[in-house]
Write an enzyme that holds these catalytic residues in place. Structure first.
Site, PDB file in Angstrom:
ATOM      1  N   LYS A 237     -17.542  19.246 -29.869  1.00  0.00           N
ATOM      2  CA  LYS A 237     -17.343  18.334 -30.986  1.00  0.00           C
ATOM      3  C   LYS A 237     -18.142  18.810 -32.199  1.00  0.00           C
ATOM      4  O   LYS A 237     -19.210  19.409 -32.048  1.00  0.00           O
ATOM      5  CB  LYS A 237     -17.845  16.929 -30.619  1.00  0.00           C
ATOM      6  CG  LYS A 237     -17.085  16.210 -29.527  1.00  0.00           C
ATOM      7  CD  LYS A 237     -17.768  14.865 -29.237  1.00  0.00           C
ATOM      8  CE  LYS A 237     -17.094  14.126 -28.101  1.00  0.00           C
ATOM      9  NZ  LYS A 237     -15.777  13.600 -28.486  1.00  0.00           N
ATOM     10  N   ARG A 311     -10.637  10.990 -19.003  1.00  0.00           N
ATOM     11  CA  ARG A 311      -9.467  10.707 -18.179  1.00  0.00           C
ATOM     12  C   ARG A 311      -9.497  11.486 -16.872  1.00  0.00           C
ATOM     13  O   ARG A 311      -8.910  11.063 -15.873  1.00  0.00           O
ATOM     14  CB  ARG A 311      -8.186  11.008 -18.960  1.00  0.00           C
ATOM     15  CG  ARG A 311      -7.957  12.461 -19.295  1.00  0.00           C
ATOM     16  CD  ARG A 311      -6.945  12.646 -20.407  1.00  0.00           C
ATOM     17  NE  ARG A 311      -7.467  12.155 -21.667  1.00  0.00           N
ATOM     18  CZ  ARG A 311      -6.773  12.169 -22.814  1.00  0.00           C
ATOM     19  NH1 ARG A 311      -5.533  12.640 -22.830  1.00  0.00           N
ATOM     20  NH2 ARG A 311      -7.309  11.728 -23.927  1.00  0.00           N
TER      21      ARG A 311
END
Length: 460
Positions: A237, A311
């Site tokens: 990120k 996820r």
């Protein structure tokens, strides 16, 4: 730690708080005693939302608080503005706006302070429980929210997988629940996605499995994403996007907070809480874009982006939950920026295939002021997760429908559950609102508790 009731019993000494709106203010003003009326006029009080006036009695002591609220449908948490605005004392709500229980809860929630690293002055204004309000229930809910907020607010240097495990064990001990923790080789063999996401961190990944209640009761499973910090992995990120990544375990905090409410109320269910907890770090053994990973369910997953790690760990935990074919499965996760773009930070996205359950959740969320908004599990978008070399990819690879495709990915791992609800939440209050101080928030925990209480009732 034992919980202490902090809403007070009724007392004649409590200072009344009178809520007034613009339409009712002239009549209220005309009925005030002369000294109080003069003081209200001199202080230029207006019955606008959030305005207060502290009015003296004949002896000069505070005898009445005026509090401005909206005309019509007032914010049910409006009185959450008051604890920080009032001097030390004991108060009672003379005419709470909306549901008195929500008003009392807002007061309690507004008193939250995160004081682990810096002393924070405690709120000194205390509230008498409004008539007909279950003070013990309000305090149980507020204490559970506070515990969850503490977890989200704690930075990653002091909150890793081991500390989340410790919090789960402490909660289990309070309520006589059992805890099994899977780590090491057992995690690698049985939950390969969780192991892969967490293997680059020196803080070992694990799956926490808490169970409580009558084994013959309806089975309800809560699954919470516990990424204690998310660098993005090798798809790192930018620095600005990392600033709040300590909150990437807010799903775990929500699951534990909801569990505390359920167990504290003694709901007649068989509760299971699954928390896969990892740190998505960067090292030589980090999982890579393009890797193909096995999953507990047997599906192979191509990694399109290592920053879509939540996820992956939820998929293995949902697979374990699904093996018992529970009546209800909820998963909570700070999963996608797409949900925030669509709905903002205050409104978690709700995904389920069960229309009746979606309607029930939406209505319950509004009734307890813990709202959600349903988004579609649009089946045609499942093809966006196709992989040329594996059963599916963990991302769609495009800019569209990110929250929907994430929900569709998770749905592949809980096919046997009678109902599966995915809640994509932000887990943070960007600014202070009534009852919601800036910082960590366990969005949807109160909603899920209220729904379960409504469905199953309390123990007789």
């Amino acid at each position: 730690m034992p919980r202490v009731t902090t809403l007070l019993p009724a007392t004649e000494d409590a200072i009344p708080i009178r809520c007034v709106d613009a339409a009712g203010w002239p009549a209220v003003a005309a009925a005030l005693p002369p000294l109080a009326a003069a003081f209200a006029k001199a202080s230029e009080f207006e019955a606008k939302p959030g305005r207060t006036a502290l009015l003296p009695g004949p002896d000069g002591a505070l005898s009445l608080v005026l509090f401005g609220v909206e005309t019509g449908r007032a914010d049910p948490f409006a009185v959450g503005r008051l604890p920080d605005a009032l001097p030390e004392g004991t108060y009672r709500l003379e005419n709470p706006p909306g549901d008195p229980a929500l008003a009392a809860l807002a007061w309690r929630l507004a008193g939250y302070r995160f004081g682990r690293y810096r002393e924070r002055p405690a709120v000194k204004a205390r509230l008498v429980a409004p008539d007909g309000v279950d003070a013990a229930e309000i305090d149980r809910i507020a204490d559970a929210v506070a515990a969850g907020r503490d977890l989200v607010n704690t930075p990653a240097n002091d909150l890793g997988p081991a500390e989340i495990e410790a919090a789960a064990r402490a909660l289990a001990e309070r309520f006589g629940a059992s805890v099994n923790v899977i780590s090491g080789e057992a995690l690698e063999q049985g939950f390969p996605l969780i192991a892969a996401v967490g293997r680059a961190s020196p803080r070992a990944p694990r799956l926490i499995d808490l169970t409580w209640g009558d084994p013959e009761a309806p089975r309800v499973t809560l699954v919470g994403k516990g990424v204690v910090f998310d660098t993005g992995g090798l798809d790192i990120k930018p620095s600005a996007a990392m600033l709040l990544m300590k909150k990437d375990m807010a799903g775990a905090a929500v699951a534990l907070a909801a569990a505390e409410m359920v167990m504290g109320a003694g709901l007649p269910i068989r509760l299971r809480v699954l928390v896969p907890t990892v740190e998505n770090a960067i090292a030589g053994d980090a999982f890579r874009p393009g890797d193909v990973l096995a999953s507990r369910r047997g599906l192979t997953v191509e990694i399109g982006n290592t920053d879509a790690e939540g996820r992956l760990i939820l998929a293995d935990a949902l697979s374990l939950a699904d093996e018992q074919e529970p009546e209800l499965v909820f998963d909570f996760a700070t999963l996608t920026g797409a949900a925030r773009v669509a709905l903002g930070p205050d409104l978690p996205a709700l995904f389920t295939e069960d229309d009746a359950l979606a309607a029930e959740l939406t209505a319950t969320g509004l009734s307890v002021h813990d709202p959600v908004w349903r988004m579609p599990l649009w089946a045609p978008y499942a093809s966006l997760l196709d992989s040329k070399i594996a059963d599916l990819n963990n991302v769609s690879g495009g800019p569209f429908a990110g929250a929907v495709t994430a929900a569709l990915f998770l749905r592949r791992f809980a096919p046997a559950a009678k109902a599966h609800v995915h809640l994509d939440l932000y887990g943070w209050n960007p600014s202070t609102k009534p009852g919601r101080p800036e910082g960590g928030e366990v969005q949807t925990a109160r909603l899920v508790y209220a729904l379960l209480k409504g469905r199953y009732g309390a123990r007789g």
